[in-house]
Design a protein around this motif. Structure first.
Motif, PDB file in Angstrom:
ATOM      1  N   GLY A  38       0.801  -1.225   0.000  1.00 41.54           N
ATOM      2  CA  GLY A  38       0.000   0.000   0.000  1.00 41.54           C
ATOM      3  C   GLY A  38       0.827   1.266   0.000  1.00 41.54           C
ATOM      4  N   ILE A  39       1.878   1.312  -0.816  1.00 41.98           N
ATOM      5  CA  ILE A  39       2.751   2.485  -0.850  1.00 41.98           C
ATOM      6  C   ILE A  39       2.053   3.579  -1.660  1.00 41.98           C
ATOM      7  CG2 ILE A  39       5.020   3.350  -1.525  1.00 41.98           C
ATOM      8  CD1 ILE A  39       6.077   0.491  -1.233  1.00 41.98           C
ATOM      9  N   THR A  40       1.831   4.743  -1.024  1.00 46.11           N
ATOM     10  CA  THR A  40       1.169   5.873  -1.680  1.00 46.11           C
ATOM     11  C   THR A  40       1.858   7.165  -1.258  1.00 46.11           C
ATOM     12  OG1 THR A  40      -0.407   6.036   0.144  1.00 46.11           O
ATOM     13  CG2 THR A  40      -1.092   4.720  -1.764  1.00 46.11           C
ATOM     14  N   ASN A  41       1.563   8.235  -2.013  1.00 47.87           N
ATOM     15  CA  ASN A  41       2.097   9.547  -1.673  1.00 47.87           C
ATOM     16  C   ASN A  41       1.333  10.116  -0.491  1.00 47.87           C
ATOM     17  OD1 ASN A  41       4.012   9.625  -3.747  1.00 47.87           O
ATOM     18  ND2 ASN A  41       2.489  10.366  -5.236  1.00 47.87           N
ATOM     19  N   ALA A  42       2.050  10.829   0.399  1.00 46.30           N
ATOM     20  CA  ALA A  42       1.455  11.481   1.550  1.00 46.30           C
ATOM     21  C   ALA A  42       1.698  12.981   1.453  1.00 46.30           C
ATOM     22  CB  ALA A  42       2.034  10.910   2.843  1.00 46.30           C
ATOM     23  N   ALA A  43       1.308  13.703   2.474  1.00 45.16           N
ATOM     24  CA  ALA A  43       1.463  15.152   2.467  1.00 45.16           C
ATOM     25  C   ALA A  43       2.943  15.525   2.468  1.00 45.16           C
ATOM     26  CB  ALA A  43       0.763  15.754   3.678  1.00 45.16           C
ATOM     27  N   ASN A  45       6.748  15.951   1.278  1.00 49.66           N
ATOM     28  CA  ASN A  45       7.690  15.069   0.596  1.00 49.66           C
ATOM     29  C   ASN A  45       7.751  13.728   1.323  1.00 49.66           C
ATOM     30  OD1 ASN A  45       9.552  14.364  -1.367  1.00 49.66           O
ATOM     31  ND2 ASN A  45      11.319  15.209  -0.240  1.00 49.66           N
ATOM     32  N   GLN A  46       6.561  13.164   1.553  1.00 51.79           N
ATOM     33  CA  GLN A  46       6.458  11.935   2.325  1.00 51.79           C
ATOM     34  C   GLN A  46       5.714  10.871   1.510  1.00 51.79           C
ATOM     35  OE1 GLN A  46       7.515  11.540   5.747  1.00 51.79           O
ATOM     36  NE2 GLN A  46       8.562  13.512   5.431  1.00 51.79           N
ATOM     37  N   VAL A  47       5.980   9.619   1.878  1.00 47.30           N
ATOM     38  CA  VAL A  47       5.237   8.483   1.317  1.00 47.30           C
ATOM     39  C   VAL A  47       4.670   7.682   2.480  1.00 47.30           C
ATOM     40  CG1 VAL A  47       6.527   8.319  -0.848  1.00 47.30           C
ATOM     41  CG2 VAL A  47       7.361   7.120   1.180  1.00 47.30           C
TER      42      VAL A  47
END
Length: 437
Positions: A38-43, A45-47
């Motif tokens: 479940g690797i996704t982009n976060a707020a 410069n985070q994943v």
């Protein structure tokens, strides 16, 4: 699907880490046998990615070796759910009490259905079942279905079979009523006219005919009598007095039977009908609105829908649902659903030919509803009723002649149209035999 269930049972967390550390972090975690998904982009410069709860401590060593820091932003799964319940003991206690109450209530009988009865009333069967221990609120463990079936069969004489089955909190009582055998002719029965008519055919199977073809009969008149008269005596010679009296007594003996036969007659029907050429009619416009309300005692609370009906002309349909009685206690709570359907007013205009066809159709439909299913139509006459002046009404009269069976069985009565034989010595012989019966 199986993997999702396994992850939920083990528990998992969602972590975030800097994007530049992702590749080294994932590679080192994979070499150590740690499963990430479940690797996704976060707020920023985070994943964000998911990991099992048991892999959090090894991931801390991976983070130190890759000089990355991760943060846990979400916790999911069964272990965390159990932990929340431990902190909320009141909620856990309430859920436990609810399960116990539900189990306790499911061990009682709350609904009783009776099917298959027609002449025997449900109240009679329910009363016998109540005396045998079956009622709303009765514990299921005390219910003996075999004994209940036996008790109902013994106390309700009109039943041929009884079956009792338990389905959850519902008990279904299925019954089969006794079918009495047809009358075997032991009691005298006459064939009488069901309606007025002109006799067309008569076939006597048993009994004494009192009418012939071509006779006009009225409703209730006896057609075939259950009383068969003795044969007429033709005195060709005069035997001695003793032998003559004995022979006369023997021949004047009357016989009662169950009269049977077929009697067909010509029957006439006459119906008048009229249709207006211009008439105001109402029919649904297609608009409707529903109101849901709860009635507690004498107070009504509207839960959904309008307080005032927005239609000028409308029809109303109510559906009332009540809570079931418990041990003869009625809960004064009702849920009422009211559906309002708007009715529009229209002017229906017809030509004289259309009005006549409609009047004829309605009159014929009314006549067919009066006729028995086996009636044969011999003749149909339709005529329009004319008046002195022109009117906006079309009037028709329909006359139908049919051939139908008019015989109907009726218990024999002494004054109901018997042979009328009177013995001058013994009085009314028919009365004497009837009393003997």
């Amino acid at each position: 699907m199986f993997l999702k269930i396994l992850n939920y049972l083990d528990g998992y967390v969602t972590i975030t880490l800097p994007e530049e550390c992702l590749e080294k972090f994932v590679n080192m975690a994979t070499t150590r046998g740690i499963y990430l998904w479940g690797i996704t982009n976060a707020a920023g410069n985070q994943v964000a990615l998911n990991a099992r709860l048991r892999d959090v401590q090894p991931l801390r060593h991976v983070a130190r070796m890759t000089r990355c820091r991760f943060h846990i932003i979400n916790r999911s799964g069964l272990p965390f759910f159990i932990g929340k319940l431990r902190r909320r003991r009141a909620l856990l206690g309430g859920a436990l009490c609810f399960v116990i109450a539900l189990y306790a209530l499911s061990s009682f009988i709350w609904f009783i259905d009776i099917t298959g009865n027609q002449s025997v009333t449900e109240d009679k069967i329910a009363r016998v079942a109540r005396e045998a221990g079956l009622y709303r609120g009765a514990p299921k463990r005390s219910l003996d279905t075999a004994e209940l079936e036996k008790t109902i069969m013994q106390q309700v004489n009109d039943l041929a079979w009884v079956g009792v089955s338990v389905d959850g909190t519902r008990v279904l009582i299925k019954v089969v009523e006794k079918v009495l055998p047809p009358d075997n002719g032991e009691h005298p029965v006459d064939i009488v006219a069901l309606k007025d008519g002109l006799i067309k055919e008569i076939l006597v199977l048993s009994g004494h005919p009192l009418v012939r073809e071509g006779d006009t009969v009225t409703s209730g008149q006896v057609l075939i009598s259950a009383l068969i008269p003795p044969p007429e005596i033709e005195e060709e010679s005069k035997p001695n007095a003793a032998e003559g009296e004995a022979e006369k007594e023997q021949q004047l003996t009357l016989q009662y039977v169950h009269a049977r036969g077929i009697v067909r007659a010509r029957i006439w029907y006459d119906v008048y009908n009229e249709i207006k050429l211009e008439e105001q009619v109402t029919k649904p416009t297609g608009s409707e609105i529903t109101k849901l309300c709860m009635k507690i005692g004498g107070k009504e609370i509207i839960l959904m829908g309008p307080h005032q009906v927005p239609y000028v002309h409308y029809t109303e349909h109510r559906d009332v649902k009540r809570l079931p009685e418990w041990r003869n206690i009625k809960v004064p709570v009702e849920v009422i659903t009211v559906k309002y359907t708007e009715q529009g007013t229209y002017t229906n205009k017809l030509s004289r030919s259309e009005a006549r066809r409609l009047a004829e159709t309605q009159a014929l439909d009314e006549l067919r509803s009066q006729m028995p299913s086996g009636a044969k139509i011999l003749n149909t006459q339709v005529r329009e009723v004319k008046t002195a002046g022109e009117e906006d009404i079309v009037r028709v009269r329909v006359q139908v002649e049919t051939l139908e069976e008019i015989g109907m069985e009726k218990p024999h009565q002494q004054d109901g149209g018997g042979s009328g034989i009177v013995d001058p010595k013994h009085g009314n012989q028919a009365d004497g035999n009837q009393n003997n019966h």
